[in-house]
Design a protein around this motif. Structure first.
Motif, PDB file in Angstrom:
ATOM      1  N   THR A  81     -12.146   0.900  50.690  1.00 28.97           N
ATOM      2  CA  THR A  81     -11.907   2.185  51.339  1.00 28.97           C
ATOM      3  C   THR A  81     -10.777   2.888  50.605  1.00 28.97           C
ATOM      4  O   THR A  81      -9.694   2.310  50.448  1.00 28.97           O
ATOM      5  CB  THR A  81     -11.553   1.999  52.816  1.00 28.97           C
ATOM      6  OG1 THR A  81     -12.629   1.324  53.469  1.00 28.97           O
ATOM      7  CG2 THR A  81     -11.326   3.336  53.486  1.00 28.97           C
ATOM      8  N   ARG A  95     -13.275   7.731  51.615  1.00 28.71           N
ATOM      9  CA  ARG A  95     -14.566   7.293  51.068  1.00 28.71           C
ATOM     10  C   ARG A  95     -14.607   5.765  51.002  1.00 28.71           C
ATOM     11  O   ARG A  95     -13.592   5.111  50.778  1.00 28.71           O
ATOM     12  CB  ARG A  95     -14.854   7.907  49.698  1.00 28.71           C
ATOM     13  CG  ARG A  95     -13.777   7.696  48.657  1.00 28.71           C
ATOM     14  CD  ARG A  95     -14.012   8.593  47.435  1.00 28.71           C
ATOM     15  NE  ARG A  95     -12.936   8.495  46.460  1.00 28.71           N
ATOM     16  CZ  ARG A  95     -13.013   7.812  45.319  1.00 28.71           C
ATOM     17  NH1 ARG A  95     -14.141   7.173  45.008  1.00 28.71           N
ATOM     18  NH2 ARG A  95     -11.998   7.771  44.486  1.00 28.71           N
ATOM     19  N   THR A  96     -15.810   5.263  51.212  1.00 33.57           N
ATOM     20  CA  THR A  96     -16.028   3.817  51.216  1.00 33.57           C
ATOM     21  C   THR A  96     -17.018   3.463  50.122  1.00 33.57           C
ATOM     22  O   THR A  96     -18.077   4.092  49.994  1.00 33.57           O
ATOM     23  CB  THR A  96     -16.558   3.345  52.574  1.00 33.57           C
ATOM     24  OG1 THR A  96     -15.600   3.675  53.582  1.00 33.57           O
ATOM     25  CG2 THR A  96     -16.787   1.845  52.578  1.00 33.57           C
ATOM     26  N   VAL A  97     -16.667   2.453  49.331  1.00 33.77           N
ATOM     27  CA  VAL A  97     -17.507   2.003  48.223  1.00 33.77           C
ATOM     28  C   VAL A  97     -17.900   0.560  48.491  1.00 33.77           C
ATOM     29  O   VAL A  97     -17.018  -0.297  48.665  1.00 33.77           O
ATOM     30  CB  VAL A  97     -16.773   2.123  46.877  1.00 33.77           C
ATOM     31  CG1 VAL A  97     -17.653   1.614  45.736  1.00 33.77           C
ATOM     32  CG2 VAL A  97     -16.330   3.560  46.630  1.00 33.77           C
TER      33      VAL A  97
END
Length: 913
Positions: free
Chosen positions: A587, A596-598
């Motif tokens: 995050t 944003r979350t990856v």
């Protein structure tokens, strides 16, 4: 470091009861993970889960109450000096989980790596509590009589125990109230300048109930009369042997509030460093005159590098109080400001404020030499200015606390040695500063690289407890004052107060093989390799990998050259043998804009792009051991005709597991098990790695009198289609390519073998004449067996047990194995009833045979008396007796004749015989 009183007395003895506790361990094994997780909740939700203000409970019969107050933000001191000595006033903190347990020492390397356990919580329900809204953590402990064994178990503890109160590093989270964390494990170590340093001087922060508990009593950590890590206010014989400064009375005394630490606030990037900064300078007498001069020069350099920027400054001093007592006995002046240094003239004015400051020349009766973090930080918090950051410059550990009245004196508890109460009070005051959104950044000045490693660890942990956990971000270590200028210059040049930094956190969590009990994990290698994609970036530490400590988290700081600089970060983990990747994600939280979350798809991790100053990156890897394969073998039986299938107990089934790739461990280790009432036995096969494979030999032990009917095994993988293997017989089959997570379900079906039956023949005769019309009773097998009534069949087809349609001939078939008795119950008309029992045994083991021929059984015709039986009682009896003897003789002769025929091997007669 504060060592101005080398002649302080050092006691040579220790309290025997405390020494005993030092080496004490729980009376029963403690699981690796003994603490249950407390669900994370917000402050507003605390009351909903029962964390609300409550009175300390009254001890129930047969129990004691141990009440510990959890302390947070420093509050104003009240009352007398004695109260201030015992209790640095602080607000309570809710949602803190504490445990009762046994202490232990630990040694830690320079980097803070824990090598030994430091606190072992008791794994019992009464040994855990969560603080309420007042900050009270109330243990209700059942107590047992002295000498009871075990001394500690679920039923309670013996009365002569003195338990310890601590936090469990393995319990996640230990604090559910947002914004707080556990104190660093080490409190104090031996003074660097002491001639005989303690080798392993890193210890956990613990409270001890330093008295023998009495049933029905309540013990409160805030009671001045009750010793929680207290040494009798100077009583050298009653100190805590686990605290390394226990060689000096007063050093181990706790204020009675279990300290917890506020998170160090982050600072947002501000153009042109538009921040309010407070500089707090230590002027204790351990600071030589030349070092004071160097420290002021370093502050001057920092001001020079901030000139022309929008920074505003304040400056404070301290030793036993704040402002500090100087060499001439006068007090320096604090200048909270804030003062602008935008122009050179403003900068010169500010530098002139502290230019004449000096440290005391030596110790005095008022302890001018001591170090009072508590009063210094409280003074900043109460200055009327809310600063963005506090730069704390110190060369010591806290030895003094409070000031009563403010500005007149500080309370020194143990000469010039660091002590528990002074640290607690300093942490509470640091919490108060942080509560206003102010970040505390200490610069600890001492050459710890040449010191005892335990000293370094302990000192840096004291600094962590007033700032935050990350060196070179939350705090800095400077080897000497000559090098302080470089640190402060760089700090100012990059505006590191507000930081053009990104923080990169990588967390390691593991689960049990079934995916449950997720928890943090130490000893894992996690990676974050940062590369500048625009401008410049420098990471601290420079190594691209770190090993997780007990918290399971490692952190990097990425310092950007300008606000426009950007970077990519390659996040990874080193997979450990015996574990498989479960999940992961990162995050990225920017200063402004959307989070944003990856996702992370494996141990190789992911490369994050566009990382900017002030971003916070939080990544988590979750792993677990490969899921064991489960092997179920079930026993089912049928009736002889193949119906009524059901489970069966008492059968021996087998599953022998062999590794074909990697390693595998079966549990239980025995290759056979006996079925219980459920008819099913189970094995688990734990694999060393996800790539490991195994073969499993499935079998059953055939029982006598049973025949194999069928058998199958179904192997169901985690993914993919199930496959079925036929078991051809009781010897079973070997299943191959069994993988982690497979479920194997095997079934053996048996039924009784077809029963071997026999028969019996006999004839009803009078001489050579066959007689019709007799009836018989056949009982068996056994005396309680079936009773059959057999009537002489004289017309075909026969519908009863007698299958021979000839008059006087009997043939009974289908008799199961066992003993039988045949008795005539109705004689042919005109003949005398023969009540003689005829016994035989159907079987395959002599003298039993399957087919019996009892031969002719004689019946005598009823006699018509030639002389009426009127000759008197005596004569009639003689006649009847004579007839009886004759019949007995005939019957005995018939028995011998039949036995002769059976012994000679005569077979079944045909109906024509």
């Amino acid at each position: 470091m504060e060592s101005e009183s080398p002649d302080s007395p050092v006691p040579s003895d220790q309290d025997p009861s405390d020494t005993e506790m030092e080496s004490e361990s729980p009376d029963s094994p403690v699981p690796t993970d003994i603490a249950q997780q407390v669900p994370e909740i917000t402050t507003e939700e605390l009351a909903e889960v029962g964390i609300a203000p409550a009175s300390v409970p009254v001890a129930p019969a047969g129990s004691v109450v141990i009440s510990v107050r959890v302390g947070g933000d420093r509050a104003a001191d009240t009352g007398t000096q004695a109260v201030n000595m015992n209790n640095a006033q602080a607000t309570g903190v809710a949602g803190v989980t504490l445990y009762l347990g046994a202490p232990g020492r630990k040694y830690s390397a320079d980097d803070g790596t824990v090598t030994d356990a430091i606190f072992t919580p008791f794994p019992y329900s009464w040994a855990k509590c969560v603080s309420d809204a007042d900050g009270d953590c109330n243990f209700i402990v059942p107590v047992k009589a002295a000498g009871t064994t075990p001394a500690v178990d679920e039923s309670g503890m013996v009365v002569n125990r003195k338990p310890w109160v601590g936090m469990s590093p393995s319990a996640q989270p230990a604090i559910t109230t947002p914004g707080w964390h556990m104190p660093a494990t080490s409190v104090f170590s031996n003074n660097v300048n002491v001639s005989t340093p303690i080798a392993a001087a890193s210890f956990t922060y613990l409270f001890q109930v330093n008295t023998v508990v009495v049933a029905g009593s309540t013990y409160k950590s805030l009671d001045n009369t009750f010793p929680f890590l207290k040494d009798g206010n100077g009583d050298a014989t009653n100190f805590d042997p686990l605290m390394p400064y226990a060689t000096q009375p007063g050093t181990t005394v706790s204020g009675g509030r279990f300290m917890v630490v506020r998170d160090n606030p982050s600072l947002k990037y501000t153009p042109n460093c538009a921040l309010k900064v407070a500089v707090v300078l230590d002027l204790s007498s351990s600071m030589a005159p030349g070092e004071v001069t160097q420290a002021k020069a370093a502050i001057d350099g920092m001001v020079n590098n901030l000139t022309g920027k929008n920074t505003q400054l304040g400056v404070f001093s301290f030793n036993r109080v704040s402002p500090a007592v100087q060499a001439n006995g006068s007090y320096a002046t604090n200048y909270p400001g804030p003062y602008s240094v935008t122009t050179p003239a403003q900068a010169a004015t500010f530098k002139n404020l502290y230019s004449t400051w000096t440290a005391p020349l030596s110790a005095t009766a008022n302890y001018n030499a001591s170090t009072n973090w508590d009063h210094a930080l409280t003074t900043v918090a109460n200055s009327g200015v809310t600063y963005d950051v506090v730069v704390l410059i110190t060369d010591g550990a806290p030895t003094t606390l409070t000031a009563n009245p403010v500005g007149t004196w500080g309370l020194a508890l143990s000469g010039y040695l660091p002590n528990t109460r002074a640290l607690e009070a300093g942490v509470f005051s640091a919490n108060l500063v942080k509560s206003k959104g102010t970040r505390i950044v200490p610069f600890y000045v001492d050459d710890l690289t040449a010191s005892n490693a335990a000293v370094k660890f302990s000192v840096t942990n004291n600094i962590r407890n007033v700032s935050g956990p990350t060196q070179n971000s939350d705090f800095y270590n400077v080897s000497d004052f000559s090098g302080l200028s470089t640190y402060l210059n760089n700090f100012a040049q990059t505006c590191a107060f507000s930081t053009l930094n990104a923080q990169i956190n990588v967390n390691k969590r593991i689960q049990d093989a079934d995916g449950s009990n997720e928890r943090v994990a130490s000893g894992w290698v996690l990676g974050a390799a940062t590369t500048a994609t625009a401008g410049t970036v420098t990471t601290t530490p420079t190594a691209t990998t770190q090993v997780t400590p007990a918290s399971g988290k490692v952190t990097w700081t990425a310092a950007f050259g300008t606000s426009a600089s950007r970077a990519s970060v390659a996040i990874s983990e080193t997979q450990q043998p015996g574990y498989e990747f479960v999940s992961g994600s990162c995050t990225i939280t920017p200063v402004s804009g959307a989070v944003r979350t990856v996702p992370i798809s494996g141990a190789a991790g992911v490369t994050l792009t566009g990382i900017a100053p002030q971003d916070t990156v939080d990544c988590t890897f979750v792993n677990k051991p490969p899921t064991p394969a489960k092997i179920n073998v079930t026993k089912r039986i049928q009736d002889t005709d193949g119906t009524n299938e059901r489970v069966a107990s008492g059968w021996t089934l087998g599953a022998a597991t062999t590794a074909t790739t990697g390693t595998v461990t079966a549990s239980p280790t025995a290759t056979t098990q006996v079925t219980p009432a459920t008819g099913k036995v189970t094995w688990t096969a734990a694999f060393g790695t996800p790539a490991s494979r195994a073969s499993v030999a499935i079998s059953e032990t055939q029982q006598a009198g049973w025949v194999f009917v069928s058998g199958t095994c179904t192997i169901t993988p985690v993914t993919g289609s199930p496959r079925t293997v036929t078991l051809p017989n009781a010897a079973g089959a070997t299943l191959t390519a069994i993988a982690p997570g497979d479920t194997v379900d095997c079934i053996f079906v048996n039924k009784p073998a077809a029963p071997v039956t026999g028969s019996v023949l006999w004839e009803k005769v009078n001489g050579s004449k066959h007689l019709a019309g007799s009836s018989w009773k056949l009982t068996g097998p056994g005396a309680s067996g079936t009773v059959r009534t057999i009537d002489d069949c004289t017309n075909a087809p026969c519908s009863g047990p007698d299958t021979d349609s000839r008059a006087g001939y009997f043939d009974v078939t289908g008799l199961t194995q066992g003993s039988y008795t045949l008795v005539e119950v109705k004689a042919p008309a005109g003949y005398v009833l023969d009540t003689t029992p005829h016994s035989f045994t159907i079987g395959t083991t002599p003298p039993a045979v399957l087919n019996w021929d009892l031969g002719p059984i004689q019946n005598e015709q009823q006699l018509v008396p030639g002389i009426p039986l009127t000759g008197g009682i005596g004569r009639d009896h003689l006649l009847i007796a004579g007839g009886g003897f004759l019949l007995a003789a005939l019957a005995l002769a018939a028995v011998f004749w039949r036995r002769a025929r059976n012994t000679s091997g005569l077979g079944r007669r045909s109906p024509q015989d």
